[in-house]
Scaffold this motif. Sequence first.
Motif, PDB file in Angstrom:
ATOM      1  N   GLY A   1     -36.675  90.716  63.870  1.00 46.61           N
ATOM      2  CA  GLY A   1     -36.957  90.978  65.272  1.00 46.61           C
ATOM      3  C   GLY A   1     -38.428  90.986  65.619  1.00 46.61           C
ATOM      4  N   LEU A   2     -39.288  90.685  64.659  1.00 44.77           N
ATOM      5  CA  LEU A   2     -40.735  90.762  64.883  1.00 44.77           C
ATOM      6  C   LEU A   2     -41.354  89.374  64.853  1.00 44.77           C
ATOM      7  N   SER A   3     -42.539  89.215  65.459  1.00 42.70           N
ATOM      8  CA  SER A   3     -43.243  87.942  65.394  1.00 42.70           C
ATOM      9  C   SER A   3     -44.730  88.202  65.184  1.00 42.70           C
ATOM     10  N   GLY A   4     -45.445  87.135  64.776  1.00 37.26           N
ATOM     11  CA  GLY A   4     -46.885  87.244  64.555  1.00 37.26           C
ATOM     12  C   GLY A   4     -47.220  88.271  63.500  1.00 37.26           C
ATOM     13  N   GLY A   5     -48.322  88.984  63.698  1.00 38.06           N
ATOM     14  CA  GLY A   5     -48.781  89.983  62.744  1.00 38.06           C
ATOM     15  C   GLY A   5     -47.849  91.172  62.608  1.00 38.06           C
ATOM     16  N   LYS A   6     -46.998  91.390  63.587  1.00 39.97           N
ATOM     17  CA  LYS A   6     -46.056  92.515  63.522  1.00 39.97           C
ATOM     18  C   LYS A   6     -45.008  92.320  62.435  1.00 39.97           C
ATOM     19  N   ARG A   7     -44.861  91.092  61.910  1.00 39.27           N
ATOM     20  CA  ARG A   7     -43.897  90.831  60.846  1.00 39.27           C
ATOM     21  C   ARG A   7     -44.334  91.456  59.521  1.00 39.27           C
TER      22      ARG A   7
END
Length: 171
Positions: A124-130
């Motif tokens: 459910g996350l994208s970019g640096g939040k992964r």
Amino acid sequence: MRIQIDVAMTYRFPNPNTVFLALEAAHAPGQEIAYESLLIGDADISRINGDSDVGQRVFARVPGYEMLLNYSALLDITRPRIALDGLDAAPWHLLPSEVVPYLRPSRYCQSDKFVSFVSKRFGGLSGGKRWPRSAIGSKPTCPMSPAVPTPTPMCWKPSPDAKACAATTPI
């Protein structure tokens, strides 16, 4: 942050062999190597620069039928921390050319199979939040057993006669 790396591998060969290794910590800006040791028994060693001049690669000419390898390093990470959670994912067509080769699968990290692991863990996350710090800073365990059927991010068994384990542990 200080990181301890410990690697132990045993390979058996039907004949004396030359092995190409890419496993040592790179002497590069942003990290200082406080200690490192590479032991490869009675192998004759030569080195070349790594891809894009990052680190070195080792050719080990093994005179016998077995290679016992031990590598240890203690690193101090000196580069500033970057808040990854604020970074957006870059569209594929905007990636810099020097990073694209690292997207291809390799023998030990099959990126095409790694996608499902990342999707399950960080779907459910994208970019640096992964990449939450809690996932990166965890202490992995590595079973040294033929029960490891396929490569995983920390453990691999590249051939029926080889055992390998690498553990990177923040200390």
